[in-house]
Motif scaffolding. Structure first.
Motif, mmCIF file in Angstrom:
data_model
loop_
_atom_site.group_PDB
_atom_site.id
_atom_site.type_symbol
_atom_site.label_atom_id
_atom_site.label_comp_id
_atom_site.label_asym_id
_atom_site.label_seq_id
_atom_site.Cartn_x
_atom_site.Cartn_y
_atom_site.Cartn_z
ATOM 1 N N GLY A 153 0.962 -1.145 -0.094
ATOM 2 C CA GLY A 153 -0.024 -0.016 0.053
ATOM 3 C C GLY A 153 0.847 1.157 0.067
ATOM 4 O O GLY A 153 1.870 1.317 -0.582
ATOM 5 N N GLY A 154 0.378 2.123 0.729
ATOM 6 C CA GLY A 154 1.226 3.309 0.705
ATOM 7 C C GLY A 154 0.400 4.726 1.123
ATOM 8 O O GLY A 154 -0.902 4.358 1.625
ATOM 9 N N CYS A 157 -2.896 5.434 -1.306
ATOM 10 C CA CYS A 157 -3.464 4.587 -1.582
ATOM 11 C C CYS A 157 -5.083 4.767 -1.107
ATOM 12 O O CYS A 157 -5.883 4.075 -1.664
ATOM 13 C CB CYS A 157 -3.087 3.242 -0.675
ATOM 14 N N ARG A 164 -2.165 -4.015 -5.939
ATOM 15 C CA ARG A 164 -3.195 -4.803 -6.809
ATOM 16 C C ARG A 164 -3.885 -4.169 -7.882
ATOM 17 O O ARG A 164 -4.088 -4.659 -8.919
ATOM 18 C CB ARG A 164 -4.121 -5.420 -5.861
ATOM 19 N N VAL A 249 -12.574 12.295 0.127
ATOM 20 C CA VAL A 249 -11.783 11.380 -0.402
ATOM 21 C C VAL A 249 -10.293 12.041 -0.343
ATOM 22 O O VAL A 249 -10.154 12.568 -1.547
ATOM 23 C CB VAL A 249 -11.978 10.702 -1.531
ATOM 24 N N HIS A 374 -1.884 5.078 8.375
ATOM 25 C CA HIS A 374 -2.470 5.836 7.055
ATOM 26 C C HIS A 374 -3.921 5.789 7.471
ATOM 27 O O HIS A 374 -4.886 4.789 7.304
ATOM 28 C CB HIS A 374 -2.535 4.595 5.816
ATOM 29 N N ASP A 377 -7.520 5.430 5.491
ATOM 30 C CA ASP A 377 -8.319 4.143 5.340
ATOM 31 C C ASP A 377 -8.042 3.172 6.329
ATOM 32 O O ASP A 377 -8.236 2.099 6.133
ATOM 33 C CB ASP A 377 -7.339 3.430 4.031
ATOM 34 N N ASN A 379 -5.915 2.086 8.171
ATOM 35 C CA ASN A 379 -4.889 1.419 8.423
ATOM 36 C C ASN A 379 -3.517 2.019 9.416
ATOM 37 O O ASN A 379 -3.163 2.800 9.183
ATOM 38 C CB ASN A 379 -4.057 1.184 7.308
ATOM 39 N N GLU A 418 -1.458 -3.842 4.704
ATOM 40 C CA GLU A 418 -0.581 -3.796 3.599
ATOM 41 C C GLU A 418 0.861 -4.379 3.836
ATOM 42 O O GLU A 418 1.539 -4.479 3.025
ATOM 43 C CB GLU A 418 -0.347 -2.228 3.127
#
Lengths: 468, 468
Positions: A153-154, A157, A164, A249, A374, A377, A379, A418
């Protein structure tokens, strides 16, 4: 195993051009593990540095014939032990297969060898006005092959998706040494099972990826940055939930807590802790007026939950420095002692609740837990830090790590957002997926890796519930 | 088989509530095939209309115990025979499992039963200011379950991706009747193999999907429409390539040729053929000024290759009517006779070359081939039309169909962009994927469907190269 490994290595030395097979013990030691300091690793029998797919086929065919494990690796920046060596295995390092083979601006795709460093692909694309979005914090070092194997991820993302979402097709060496092309080069395609997608994130357990075709995007509009300081982790988490509720977003929404800010300050003296306790860095990249409105709306979200200080950053250099600080957080913490990295992901609205639980767990287990996330999202990367050689602290940290996994599952989250399962999250995956889904994993592994040589024991124990 | 099927149906009649198992021959006949008129189909032993996952589990468990095939279907709008019945099979129709279970605006996801009609999900999301992008032309009828099983595409996929890009998680009945949850509900997650992704597009051959969690986007900015007429297919194809070269990412770029325009005109008298021979309909949805610039740039592309007439449409109703005509093209052609649908996808820059080859093939095989296309992503739908009962014409059309597949593969394309392999593209998949990759498919099928009951013989012949 040892005898078989010896025979394979001797065969490979004869079969491959000079210099591609390495047996030097010191060199092997430096290829024996990734950055998951707490994960176990073994002693490889040899290292192979392939220069072409045929070299990889040679390794796989010979290892399959004798049942010797093969462990592929990129730069070794993984954080869950996925690239750790097994005793007697052959390690394949893709450092010499690092060419960008093609950038096609009309079809908006790139074809690369697995050893290409993420940032190098990014730079090569930029020359065509194109952009490869997946941006793990390790982008200056980590390779596309490793990114694909772990489905990295990052930061961006949260808006642009993970590795993916950019992999169109792959070449891989599978089975007992067959070279196959999976996926496609066209914009769409549904011919057969999504085997390219299955390979992404399979952590080297289903074959060895030797070429990757990725989708690209056009360069995007400049990002706007919104900065907020909060007096607690939970309040910062509430700001994240507020951004989600507002339907924004962001192109990044990163959280850095006081422990990380302090660690970076102590290393680089950036004055980050002067602003407050917990930092949120938000970005928006909608073009034109829409971007202005997004950034203002994000700022309003920060203020609505009680930011102690917040503002839109109008100084691009300052904004870049703050994101650089975010990327420095992990290495800054590593200076303080061994770091055990969590990587849970929870529903966005539960970020404040999960952060509160992490704080409680830190207290209950008397463990120093720093947080980067992150956040946009959901994460989260709680990072457990102990002093070197303090074994009781290490055990407490390990217990905290497992508790965090349990709480993430309890909140409907996942044990790894991730970083991948590797070795550190095998128990977590068992609990998250359950026995039937784990058996589906084993059945697929057995079907595609009949010789059982591809990174065995990573992601899940091959023979059944964890006993090793 | 017949005896086994009888026993299973009798068991299901006892086990399931009244009305869920149907044996009426006329009803069964109407559930025996999808819209791929040229694909073979058999006679089902029974139809089951489940109301809950437990009903599906019951069907799978009993069919697995006796080796009776299970064929799942949504609305039956498929175009490659994927939902066609096998002799003695049990057909599961999801028409009664059509609830939108949840729309979560904060997490931006929806949880639905498989029988929800695509447009119904779209409407339900719109009430929350949210958008489910995948928009197959069959959206007014086709179901999310069928869309997921075939990884359906659509018009806006050129910018927003296909069904696969929106599926976060699934519930499915697998193996011999196990209910599993695959994937996740969080924004990110890499715990284990991407089994949810593997199920998407697997055309019912790996299990039966009983619940779907999809990602949603916020409602987007209004689209701008650009209309162009061209004097030949190839020139229109050159306009498509010019749009790609200019780096424009349209939110739709559809091609409709003279045969389709005429068929729609004859049916609905829309005056489409007055404008010219081949119509391109482009759309852009970047917000604000960026969208204006995109639309102008697209218009310039149309003009640069020699459009006979082109303009930005300023009348929203007129633009909507043109896109409605696009969606009517397929049913309009069906009025003329049995239609054999192609679904190849080629690199965007090769769209003009592929269109030229299709025209050549039409001539060489003396076959009437109409063309609609999601041209912006290189996904072409040459449609072969014959008079009913003209067997020689049918054979010529079949030969043209196979030739088009060969040419698509020759150009680096795929045999199916969005319709799936079903029965019509099995030979094409074999040629595209090659024997080793086909064996990987068979190995996975065997691993996840040990009883061999899930839609056997679709996508690929189970036992080896096509012989049936």
């Amino acid at each position: 195993m040892a005898v078989m490994s010896e025979e394979v290595v001797a065969e490979l030395e004869r079969a491959l051009p000079a210099g591609r097979v390495v047996r030097d013990v010191d060199v092997l030691a430096s290829y024996a593990h990734d950055e998951a300091e707490w994960a176990p690793y073994g002693r490889p029998a040899a290292l192979v540095r392939p220069r072409e797919t045929a070299d990889v086929r040679e390794v796989v065919a010979r290892c399959a014939a004798r049942g010797v494990p093969v462990v592929a690796r990129g730069a070794g920046t993984g954080l869950s032990g996925g690239a750790n060596a097994l005793d007697g295995c052959v390690v394949i390092s893709f450092e010499a297969m690092n060419a960008v083979l093609k950038i096609d601006p009309n079809e908006r795709l790139a074809v690369v060898q697995p050893g290409v460093v993420n940032d190098d692909l990014r730079s090569a694309c930029a020359e065509y006005g194109l952009w490869y979005p997946p941006d793990p914090a390790s982008a200056p070092w980590s390779t596309i092959g490793g990114n694909v194997a772990t489905n990295a991820g990052g930061l961006c993302c949260v808006k642009y998706g993970v590795t993916r979402d950019y992999v169109l097709g792959l070449e891989a060496v599978v089975g007992r040494g067959d070279v196959v092309r999976l996926g496609r080069r066209t914009a769409k395609g549904v011919a057969g099972y999504d085997l390219a997608g299955l390979m992404v994130g399979s952590e080297g357990t289903l074959g060895i990826i030797t070429e990757i075709t990725v989708r690209l995007r056009g360069t995007r509009a400049a990002e706007r940055t919104v900065v907020g300081y909060f007096d607690s982790l939970v309040t910062a988490g509430e700001a994240v939930a507020a951004v989600a509720t507002a339907g924004i977003v962001p192109s990044a929404l990163e959280l850095i807590d006081r422990h990380c800010l302090r660690a970076v300050d102590e290393w680089r003296n950036m004055g980050l802790t002067d602003g407050g306790d917990v930092l949120l860095l938000g970005r928006c990249d909608a073009p034109g007026q829409a971007g202005e409105e997004e950034a203002d709306a994000m700022l309003a979200c920060f203020e609505s939950v009680g930011a102690t200080w917040s503002a839109r950053s109008t100084d691009a250099e300052e904004a870049e420095a703050l994101f650089a600080a975010r990327r420095l957080a992990y290495p800054a913490l590593e200076r303080l002692g061994p770091v055990l990295s969590e990587d849970i992901c929870v529903p966005k609205m539960l970020v404040p609740e999960m952060l509160a639980r992490i704080e409680r767990i830190a207290g209950e287990h008397d463990t120093h837990i720093a947080n980067i996330a992150h956040a946009g999202d959901g994460n989260l990367h709680p990072l457990m830090i102990t002093s070197p050689d303090d074994e009781p602290a290490r055990l407490r940290a390990q217990a905290a790590f497992e508790r965090i996994i349990d709480e993430a599952i309890d909140l409907g989250g996942t044990v790894t957002g991730e970083h991948g399962v590797g070795l550190l999250k095998r128990r977590g995956l068992e609990d998250e997926a359950g026995p039937v889904v784990l058996d589906m994993h084993r059945a697929i592994k057995q079907a595609l890796d009949p010789a059982g040589i591809f990174n065995p024991g990573k992601v899940f124990a091959v023979d059944g519930p964890l006993d090793s």
